[in-house]
Write a protein that holds these residues in place. Structure first.
Motif, PDB file in Angstrom:
ATOM      1  N   GLU A 161      99.153  13.980 -21.612  1.00 61.01           N
ATOM      2  CA  GLU A 161      99.557  14.211 -20.233  1.00 61.01           C
ATOM      3  C   GLU A 161     101.032  13.877 -20.012  1.00 61.01           C
ATOM      4  N   SER A 162     101.542  12.880 -20.717  1.00 66.24           N
ATOM      5  CA  SER A 162     102.923  12.448 -20.508  1.00 66.24           C
ATOM      6  C   SER A 162     103.944  13.377 -21.165  1.00 66.24           C
ATOM      7  N   ARG A 163     103.485  14.336 -21.943  1.00 63.51           N
ATOM      8  CA  ARG A 163     104.410  15.263 -22.623  1.00 63.51           C
ATOM      9  C   ARG A 163     104.902  16.335 -21.693  1.00 63.51           C
ATOM     10  N   ASP A 171      84.778  20.214 -24.557  1.00 62.15           N
ATOM     11  CA  ASP A 171      85.042  21.409 -23.759  1.00 62.15           C
ATOM     12  C   ASP A 171      86.250  21.163 -22.871  1.00 62.15           C
ATOM     13  N   LEU A 172      87.119  22.155 -22.795  1.00 58.31           N
ATOM     14  CA  LEU A 172      88.323  22.086 -21.968  1.00 58.31           C
ATOM     15  C   LEU A 172      88.261  23.198 -20.924  1.00 58.31           C
ATOM     16  N   LYS A 173      88.548  22.853 -19.657  1.00 59.14           N
ATOM     17  CA  LYS A 173      88.540  23.839 -18.583  1.00 59.14           C
ATOM     18  C   LYS A 173      89.857  23.767 -17.820  1.00 59.14           C
ATOM     19  N   GLY A 230      97.750  23.381 -13.430  1.00 59.31           N
ATOM     20  CA  GLY A 230      98.518  22.680 -14.456  1.00 59.31           C
ATOM     21  C   GLY A 230      97.763  21.518 -15.074  1.00 59.31           C
ATOM     22  N   THR A 231      96.497  21.340 -14.684  1.00 56.06           N
ATOM     23  CA  THR A 231      95.687  20.265 -15.258  1.00 56.06           C
ATOM     24  C   THR A 231      94.468  20.865 -15.966  1.00 56.06           C
ATOM     25  N   THR A 232      93.870  20.045 -16.808  1.00 55.43           N
ATOM     26  CA  THR A 232      92.699  20.463 -17.577  1.00 55.43           C
ATOM     27  C   THR A 232      91.597  19.429 -17.420  1.00 55.43           C
ATOM     28  N   HIS A 233      90.393  19.904 -17.179  1.00 51.15           N
ATOM     29  CA  HIS A 233      89.231  19.015 -17.135  1.00 51.15           C
ATOM     30  C   HIS A 233      88.644  18.964 -18.546  1.00 51.15           C
ATOM     31  N   VAL A 234      88.479  17.750 -19.089  1.00 47.07           N
ATOM     32  CA  VAL A 234      87.956  17.559 -20.436  1.00 47.07           C
ATOM     33  C   VAL A 234      86.561  16.961 -20.342  1.00 47.07           C
ATOM     34  N   THR A 235      85.612  17.594 -21.039  1.00 49.97           N
ATOM     35  CA  THR A 235      84.264  17.033 -21.176  1.00 49.97           C
ATOM     36  C   THR A 235      84.056  16.758 -22.655  1.00 49.97           C
ATOM     37  N   TRP A 236      83.778  15.498 -22.978  1.00 48.45           N
ATOM     38  CA  TRP A 236      83.563  15.099 -24.363  1.00 48.45           C
ATOM     39  C   TRP A 236      82.217  14.402 -24.447  1.00 48.45           C
TER      40      TRP A 236
END
Length: 99
Positions: free
Chosen positions: A97-99, A47-49, A54-60
């Motif tokens: 993130e570095s892109r 899941d991506l939030k 400009g950031t995204t919280h990732v739940t895997w």
């Protein structure tokens, strides 16, 4: 939905079937096959939030276990796979993130 993804990291290879897909925030998958070790995979969810800054919280979440003939060795491999999976996924996120 229904697509088969093949993921390879070093000598380990997984065949994952996409079970649900809601672009761009949610995906469910199930590992159908793995090599060199067999795995019983119960759940895979990403899941991506968007946090709005400009950031995204990732739940895997990935739940399963290696199917090895000796339970003690299986538990040791499970722990090692968990560590390697965390390191691998973190590496992917840092690359993005570095892109």
């Amino acid at each position: 939905v229904g697509a088969l993804r093949v993921i390879q990291t070093g000598p380990v290879k997984f065949w994952e079937r996409i079970k649900a897909f809601e672009r761009p925030t949610h995906m469910q998958y199930k590992i159908e096959k793995s090599r060199p070790m067999k795995m019983q995979h119960d759940k895979g969810v990403i899941d991506l939030k968007d946090l709005g800054d400009g950031t995204t919280h990732v739940t895997w979440v990935s739940e399963g276990r290696l199917m090895l003939p000796l339970p003690l060795i299986g538990r040791l491999f499970d722990r090692q796979m968990q560590k390697q999976g965390t390191v691998g996924f973190s590496s992917i996120l840092k690359s993005i993130e570095s892109r």
